[in-house]
Scaffold this active site. Sequence first.
Site, PDB file in Angstrom:
ATOM      1  N   HIS A   1      44.841  36.163  48.965  1.00 38.29           N
ATOM      2  CA  HIS A   1      45.215  37.581  48.853  1.00 38.29           C
ATOM      3  C   HIS A   1      46.717  37.786  49.007  1.00 38.29           C
ATOM      4  O   HIS A   1      47.165  38.922  49.204  1.00 38.29           O
ATOM      5  CB  HIS A   1      44.499  38.399  49.931  1.00 38.29           C
ATOM      6  CG  HIS A   1      43.031  38.200  49.975  1.00 38.29           C
ATOM      7  ND1 HIS A   1      42.226  38.424  48.886  1.00 38.29           N
ATOM      8  CD2 HIS A   1      42.206  37.769  50.973  1.00 38.29           C
ATOM      9  CE1 HIS A   1      40.960  38.143  49.229  1.00 38.29           C
ATOM     10  NE2 HIS A   1      40.933  37.752  50.476  1.00 38.29           N
ATOM     11  N   HIS A   3      37.193  39.310  46.518  1.00 38.28           N
ATOM     12  CA  HIS A   3      36.756  37.917  46.674  1.00 38.28           C
ATOM     13  C   HIS A   3      36.000  37.414  45.452  1.00 38.28           C
ATOM     14  O   HIS A   3      35.188  36.495  45.547  1.00 38.28           O
ATOM     15  CB  HIS A   3      35.866  37.773  47.915  1.00 38.28           C
ATOM     16  CG  HIS A   3      36.599  38.022  49.183  1.00 38.28           C
ATOM     17  ND1 HIS A   3      36.576  39.233  49.835  1.00 38.28           N
ATOM     18  CD2 HIS A   3      37.429  37.228  49.905  1.00 38.28           C
ATOM     19  CE1 HIS A   3      37.343  39.164  50.920  1.00 38.28           C
ATOM     20  NE2 HIS A   3      37.871  37.971  50.971  1.00 38.28           N
TER      21      HIS A   3
END
Lengths: 329, 329
Positions: free
Chosen positions: A57, A215
């Site tokens: 991320h 995700h």
Amino acid sequence: MKKFLNATDTLLTESLGGFALAHADIIELSAPPYVIRRKQPKQVGKVALISGGGSGHEPLHTGLVGLGMLDAACPGQIFTSPTPDQMLAAAQAVDTGGGVLFIVKNYAGDVMNFEIAAELLDSPNATVLVNDDVAIPKSQSTGRRGVAGTLIVEKIVGAAAEQGADLAACKALGERVNQNTASMGVALSSCTVPALGNPTFTLGEQEMEMGVGIHGEHGRATLPLTTASAITAQLAAHIDDDLKPQANAQALLHINGFGATPLMELYLIYALAAEHWQQQGVNIVRSLVGNYTTSLDMAGCSITLTLLDDEMLRLWDAPVHTAQLRWGC
Amino acid sequence: MKKFLNATDTLLTESLGGFALAHADIIELSAPPYVIRRKQPKQVGKVALISGGGSGHEPLHTGLVGLGMLDAACPGQIFTSPTPDQMLAAAQAVDTGGGVLFIVKNYAGDVMNFEIAAELLDSPNATVLVNDDVAIPKSQSTGRRGVAGTLIVEKIVGAAAEQGADLAACKALGERVNQNTASMGVALSSCTVPALGNPTFTLGEQEMEMGVGIHGEHGRATLPLTTASAITAQLAAHIDDDLKPQANAQALLHINGFGATPLMELYLIYALAAEHWQQQGVNIVRSLVGNYTTSLDMAGCSITLTLLDDEMLRLWDAPVHTAQLRWGC
């Protein structure tokens, strides 16, 4: 799978090494267990802010360690929670007597591991759980995920901690920011996790994934691809349902890219989203546009709206000096 | 083609509108002809720095307008030179008597149009031509392209202009930075120009394009995809051939993503490139890692090395406040 790497099992550690080298003036890497910690001096007794989560991320969270923001970040393997020993090592490294505030995105693994670390930690500590993703209805609110709004919690609470707010005040502030923050994302492609080697879902040439997380998991619905205006309207409607912004409210509008979407498209979404809220009388007083809470190489973006009171606005504007977010110093 | 847009022919203008709205504190958009100009106060008589080029490389150049960097940027259509009337409008808007320095990437269309603008402009002006791309051998140096090193020229000359350097000094400094800067890029995918709707070249699943530019054109060679270490070694060898860095030199290492490559991979390349030059005794004293000179949604990156003298280092560190590059203020 086409990525720059030597081997999937060394990518993260080699990359962390490069990050530590590039930003040696402000952070340092301890390993193992892997912790990115702030190097800049800070006041003794300042509340220590720690976050972390699966890698993939970036710049969240490692790129947000530094003056006015996080004291440490614990990078897990890609899309995998860091371990309690990482969190404990981070806490022991950066606590200077003011206690530790864990800022945790609401995923089962992260929540569990931060809870274990908190139990193992001798010093005073508290946790702010971030769950800004309105893709999941409020009735299922235990499952709401922490997404791009996490950066906003970290920035505002980071400024408060730097200015001397105590642990209870930091926790209360973080929870207030979280309650006033709503995000919703849409993807045009999946991402490819290096260890898997293939996209985690597939979309047709005319499909988009609405209400997607970070995700590579499926979103709320696979829908026909439509115009940027229609997409923005859908995302904004979900945010409005949740936040119910009032006319004359002041807000921060954050358009977050998931990794592979050009700035040109993100600024287009910004224009459309700003117009949406301006028409409701909401004052967009601050903005953040770019790739901050990414999902590896996913194409897509999220819209985050945070309703700001005057204290939150002042703290957003306060100096910050991290690898990938910096102003005022 | 999967992009966020309403229509291909309105994408740029809608996006510029969003950009202007998001950063209304520091820049403003004049239209038409389209010019992004600095809003912050500046000293009367400061040399006005203007750049521009085809859009699709954001944040270059629009995101680099502001205190300590550009006074104005002229955004052309995607991968298309801006027009002389844009450049002329920009110059007339931001010149306060110190003359105008055009910073031009070496592409035929840009060079021609900036030359026309310079001829039409009444006030004193000069041009720095940036051609840092070593993918094209020195023997063909008229064709060397301006790529990610352009940002470094703009930052260093921008600081000098802010501190009062005159037009001749700014031009000489810009040329010195350019001569001490070398870049080389590699792509794992092409990009998709919205108006075309398809990738401008295709690569097999195990191929990479070495020595690629930033306009979706083919590079120097299509080669088998190899490890990040081998890729970095190839890129660095071309830079070394050109720049011939000496032991004990001090350098800025810039790893630039083309738009779709995650930060994690860029920091891996940074680690490998830094190690390469450290082994030669070169001191990497500054770094910049991220997506700055992009090629829409292309996956890939470039390595840029700039050999810094003490003046260049001091100017690199000077305050800058633009939409997408900011420190010291």
